[in-house]
Design a protein around this motif. Structure first.
Motif, short mmCIF file in Angstrom:
data_model
loop_
_atom_site.label_atom_id
_atom_site.label_comp_id
_atom_site.label_asym_id
_atom_site.label_seq_id
_atom_site.Cartn_x
_atom_site.Cartn_y
_atom_site.Cartn_z
N ASP A 183 35.61 42.84 43.72
CA ASP A 183 36.07 41.46 43.54
C ASP A 183 37.46 41.27 44.15
OD1 ASP A 183 36.04 39.25 40.58
OD2 ASP A 183 36.25 38.86 42.72
N ALA A 184 38.37 42.22 43.91
CA ALA A 184 39.75 42.08 44.40
C ALA A 184 39.81 42.06 45.93
CB ALA A 184 40.63 43.20 43.85
N ARG B 94 38.41 38.84 47.25
CA ARG B 94 39.37 37.76 47.08
C ARG B 94 40.49 37.84 48.12
NH1 ARG B 94 38.86 34.94 42.16
NH2 ARG B 94 37.13 35.92 41.05
N CYS C 58 45.70 39.84 43.75
CA CYS C 58 44.25 39.68 43.59
C CYS C 58 43.72 40.60 42.49
CB CYS C 58 43.52 39.95 44.91
SG CYS C 58 43.82 38.66 46.13
N ILE C 59 44.22 41.83 42.43
CA ILE C 59 43.79 42.76 41.39
C ILE C 59 44.13 42.19 40.02
CG2 ILE C 59 44.22 45.03 40.35
CD1 ILE C 59 44.60 46.11 43.22
N VAL D 157 41.79 39.38 39.06
CA VAL D 157 40.46 39.88 38.66
C VAL D 157 40.52 40.45 37.24
CG1 VAL D 157 38.70 41.62 39.10
CG2 VAL D 157 39.66 40.33 40.99
#
Lengths: 147, 143
Positions: B28-29, B32, B106-107, B110
């Motif tokens: 996901d990260a 993104r 981003c991490i 998430v």
């Protein structure tokens, strides 16, 4: 002038339509004061900011968080001229409040994270991109009148 | 802004709770990063598919989170612990260190969306400090 796609306009409007201002605003400001403690310099008269618990319980912080979030409504209503919309507020933050404009980005990062926590899986990468584009335009406009 | 013992304890604690979903977090990260900061795509021009959730993105996300897990285990000395990875990023991949900030953000987004209850303001602060220190350790060999 900033170009907005239909998806971006709809996404951003959608986020604010569902926004719980009195929850998200305070949460974002609290997070900013906890994660980036140097931002507390602007709130010397807010009373007890001694630790995270105190910040989260502070009614002045909560009230101000809500005020800031409602300030974004102006951009929402004038998406095609955000720069002009925030000219006055930019002067205020520069001349009167003396806020380092780097802080706007810090607060907008915290707001993104609070919205992500609320929306969960609905905060898709495309939604995040639209929301962050909106916030970066606001941040840029707020820093515009600094000299 | 170095990590104190409380920060390290919080990071270890949060990592213990979220590491079982680390593959999903990584995928996901990275997805993104490529979507929200398209300039980062230049480092992956050799991938067939740069869309979120694609094979290369998922594989890379897994790799990144493995690196983060390693960093958690070396939290008492990130500079020494990440020396090999730093050399790789500096001399082989030549990633502009500004991108670490973007991926870190981003991490955090998430983790916030997947584990909102664990991601308290205190946890957010400790993780932000940790990821910043990690990025610094990764940049160690650059010049």
């Amino acid at each position: 002038m900033v170009e907005w796609t239909d998806f971006e306009r709809a996404t951003i409007q959608g986020i604010f339509d569902k926004m719980e201002y009195e929850v998200v605003g305070p949460a974002a400001l609290c997070r900013c004061l906890v994660v980036y403690p140097w931002t507390q310099r602007y709130f010397g008269n807010f009373g007890n900011l001694y630790n995270a618990a105190a910040i989260l319980a502070n009614p002045l912080v909560a009230k101000h968080g809500t005020t800031i979030l409602h300030g974004l409504d102006r951009a929402l209503k004038n998406m095609d001229n955000i720069k002009a919309t925030y000219a006055e507020l930019s002067v205020l933050h520069s001349e009167k409040l003396h806020v380092d404009p780097d802080n706007f980005k810090l607060l907008s990062d915290c707001l993104t994270i609070v919205v992500a926590a609320k929306m969960g899986a609905d905060f898709t990468p495309d939604v995040q991109a639209a929301f962050q584009k909106f916030l970066s335009v606001v941040v840029s406009a707020l820093g515009r009148q600094y000299h | 802004m170095s990590l104190n013992e409380t920060d390290k304890a919080v990071v270890r604690d949060v990592w213990a709770k979220i590491s079982k979903s680390s593959d999903a977090i990584g995928t996901d990260a990275v997805g993104r990063l490529l979507t929200v900061y398209p300039q980062s795509k230049i480092y992956f021009s050799h991938w067939a598919d740069l869309s979120p959730g694609s094979g290369p993105v998922a594989a890379h996300g897994k790799k990144v989170m493995k690196g983060i897990g390693l960093a958690v285990s070396k939290i008492d000395n990130l500079t020494d612990g990440l020396l090999d990875l730093s050399e790789k990023h500096a001399f082989q991949m030549r990633v502009d260190p500004a991108n670490y900030k973007l991926l870190n953000h981003c991490i955090l987004v998430v983790i916030a969306s997947m584990h909102p209850k664990e991601f308290t303001p205190e946890a957010h602060c400790a993780l932000d400090k940790f990821l910043t220190a990690l990025a610094l350790a990764l940049s160690e060999k650059y010049r």
